[in-house]
Motif scaffolding. Structure first.
Motif, PDB file in Angstrom:
ATOM      1  N   ARG A  31       0.961  -1.175  -0.027  1.00  0.00           N
ATOM      2  CA  ARG A  31       0.037  -0.114   0.095  1.00  0.00           C
ATOM      3  C   ARG A  31       0.976   1.168   0.056  1.00  0.00           C
ATOM      4  NH1 ARG A  31      -4.875  -0.406  -2.096  1.00  0.00           N
ATOM      5  NH2 ARG A  31      -3.720  -2.012  -3.340  1.00  0.00           N
ATOM      6  N   TYR A  72      -8.972  -1.828  -9.622  1.00  0.00           N
ATOM      7  CA  TYR A  72      -9.819  -2.840  -8.625  1.00  0.00           C
ATOM      8  C   TYR A  72     -10.570  -3.655  -9.495  1.00  0.00           C
ATOM      9  CZ  TYR A  72      -9.052   0.083  -4.726  1.00  0.00           C
ATOM     10  OH  TYR A  72      -8.150   0.739  -3.518  1.00  0.00           O
ATOM     11  N   ILE A 158      -2.717  -1.247   6.042  1.00  0.00           N
ATOM     12  CA  ILE A 158      -3.069  -0.558   4.908  1.00  0.00           C
ATOM     13  C   ILE A 158      -2.845   0.867   5.134  1.00  0.00           C
ATOM     14  CG2 ILE A 158      -4.797  -0.158   3.436  1.00  0.00           C
ATOM     15  CD1 ILE A 158      -5.863  -3.009   3.846  1.00  0.00           C
TER      16      ILE A 158
HETATM   17  N1  GLN Z   1      -8.397   2.369   1.509  1.00  0.00           N
HETATM   18  C1  GLN Z   1      -8.462   0.799   1.436  1.00  0.00           C
HETATM   19  C2  GLN Z   1      -7.301   0.131   0.713  1.00  0.00           C
HETATM   20  O1  GLN Z   1      -6.392   0.522   0.052  1.00  0.00           O
HETATM   21  C3  GLN Z   1      -9.834   0.930   0.623  1.00  0.00           C
HETATM   22  C4  GLN Z   1      -9.656   1.482  -0.865  1.00  0.00           C
HETATM   23  C5  GLN Z   1     -10.955   0.990  -1.736  1.00  0.00           C
HETATM   24  O2  GLN Z   1     -11.436  -0.002  -1.724  1.00  0.00           O
HETATM   25  N2  GLN Z   1     -11.382   1.874  -2.547  1.00  0.00           N
HETATM   26  O3  GLN Z   1      -7.360  -1.151   0.504  1.00  0.00           O
END
Ligand code: GLN
Length: 510
Positions: A31, A72, A158
């Motif tokens: 992260r 994502y 994270i």
């Molecule tokens: N901040 C969290 C992460 O990086 C979730 C981010 C998200 O799902 N948009 O895991």
């Protein structure tokens, strides 16, 4: 070794399996790289990649949204390949290596290298992120009450990464140049990989995270062993994704797809497919399952709206910080990206203690109320930015305190929704649809970036001067924030009003 001995043999640290701490540090560094890079991304595009364009903000918003959506969405594919072929350990390694290469490629000053680097990070994150999260769950026996606090510790990791990285990468980028900032992100990812590798060497994970069976990696497809085919295809997909990212211009000026790029259209297709499949699943389910699945879909939908506003932090809000906040030498615009994680670290434990305390007194609000309140917090946080314009100085800069307060409120909203929703998904979904429902939950972040892109394009400033700012931009941003605040507050109120009904559909689930 039987499953029970496997669990009871684990060495414990602070009351948790030792393996948790290796995953904690590996994810912290991953992260670190992800958010260190994100802090620079929008500013780098506006100031370097699209510098020559008057529509640099528009192009930046489009690429940022496509990157976020794909980064994502790839987790759904990475999760599936891990389940069926690679296993979690191999997936985490493959993902980590691809992400590290991606960050180092970003350190090369070239526009094509830029898009290729983003693609490598997209593919790498797809393998890394979902698998390291699921790995945490496997460290505990089913029903182990320590699991939730294990996840809270992991969420801390994270956010420690998300807090420190923008500060350091932002500082390096400002002092020595963008590429040093990106380079440090790459070093962070490599550190994460070393931590994970040392955990494997010390055998802290027992037999967890291995491929589903012995033969699967060696099984040949198209004459190539699957264990080799997956990484080869992963690398080969990068140029294709780079092409999609660089095609950021609108596909048509009129008609259905006016103002949309290829990635927008792909996501519209994915959305329609997922919804159709969900309708089919619900049709097949029993009445009780159907009610719960409907709630799972509703919660995912509310979460998408929330992330759609929240994820503006790396785009419009970073630009607002650069152009209209009096940073008073406190931090740079890139570094403001650390504020959300900072507040999560401060607030995560007090808020989870508050839920426990409220539960003891039977006052713990049920999930839909928490979601309604989360959206209200998001709305109020944007309202703070909307009214900040009234306190602007003669250069059109507003006090830093507004941004600080805004992130404080937004982070409370995040803690009311994100961790709560994740654990509800597992309760609401029948076991046979669980993997799919979790995939849909991850997709909520992907779709959120389509909202981010839409807003980013609406608030794009067109100018020949790349150092545009002051009152020229202040009005555009505060007007936009005002509208976002109204939508978020409206959504929050609707959710609160509908909560008694949603609560009924959830049955005994809190
Ligand atoms: N901040 C969290 C992460 O990086 C979730 C981010 C998200 O799902 N948009 O895991």
């Amino acid at each position: 070794m039987s499953e029970t001995t496997e669990f009871s043999n684990q060495k414990q640290i602070l009351g948790h399996p030792q393996g948790l701490f290796y995953l904690f540090f590996a994810e912290l560094w991953e992260r670190f790289s992800f958010y260190g890079m994100r802090a620079l991304l929008t500013l780098y595009m506006v100031n370097v990649i699209f510098e020559a364009l008057a529509e640099r903000d528009f192009a930046t918003a489009a690429v940022y949204a496509s990157y976020g959506s794909l980064v994502y969405a790839s987790t759904v594919i990475g999760g599936k390949i891990s389940d069926q072929i690679l296993g979690m350990r191999n997936s985490i390694f493959l993902g980590g290596v691809l992400m590290a290469i991606g960050h180092f490629v970003l350190a090369i000053e070239n526009n094509m290298a830029f898009f290729l680097a983003l693609s490598l990070i997209i593919v790498g994150n797809g393998f890394f992120k979902p698998n390291i999260s699921t790995f945490v769950g496997t460290l505990y026996e089913k029903g182990d009450p320590r699991k939730d606090s294990g996840f809270t510790i992991f969420y801390m990791g994270i956010n420690i990464g998300g807090w420190v990285a923008p500060l350091l990468c932002g500082w390096l980028a400002a002092k020595y140049g963008w590429h040093y900032g990106f380079g440090l992100a790459g070093v962070g990812m490599l550190t994460g990989l070393i931590v994970f590798w040392s955990g494997i060497k010390k055998n802290v994970f027992g037999n967890r995270g291995l491929p589903p069976n012995e033969e699967v990696l060696g099984k040949k497809v198209l004459g190539i062993k699957q264990g080799l085919l997956v990484p080869v295809l992963a690398v080969l997909s990068a140029p294709l994704i780079a092409f999609l990212l660089s095609a950021y211009k609108s596909v048509a000026t009129e008609g259905l797809f006016a103002g949309q790029n290829i990635v927008n259209i792909i996501f519209t297709g994915i959305g329609v497919t997922v919804l159709t499949y969900l309708a089919f699943i619900m049709y097949k389910a029993t009445l009780d399952e159907r009610k719960k699945l409907f709630v799972a879909v509703l919660l995912t939908f509310f979460m998408t709206i929330f992330w759609g506003f929240h994820e503006l932090s790396g785009s419009v809000i970073t630009l607002f910080a650069a152009r209209n906040i009096d940073l008073e030498g406190i931090m740079s615009a890139a570094q403001t990206n650390s504020l959300n994680s900072m507040f999560i670290i401060i607030l995560a434990i007090p808020i989870s203690m508050m839920w426990t305390w409220l539960s003891k007194n039977k006052w713990n609000p049920r999930t839909p109320y928490k979601f309604g309140l989360g959206l209200l917090f998001a709305g109020i946080s944007f309202y703070i930015l909307a009214i900040s314009g009234a306190s602007a100085n003669e250069n059109g800069l507003v006090p830093f305190a507004y941004l600080l307060l805004m992130y404080f409120l937004l982070s409370i909203g995040e803690l009311f929704m994100s961790p709560v929703g994740l654990s509800k998904m597992t309760d609401l979904s029948p076991v046979r649809f669980m993997a799919f429902i979790m995939g849909v939950w991850f997709l909520s972040s992907a779709f959120a970036f389509q909202i981010v892109g839409f807003i980013g394009k609406q608030l794009a400033i067109e100018s020949d001067d790349k150092n545009v700012g002051g009152f020229d931009t202040l009005e555009v941003y505060t007007g936009g924030f005002d509208l976002i605040a109204k939508y978020a507050i409206g959504a929050g109120v609707i959710v609160l009003v509908a909560s008694p009904l949603i609560k009924k559909l959830m049955g005994k689930i809190h």
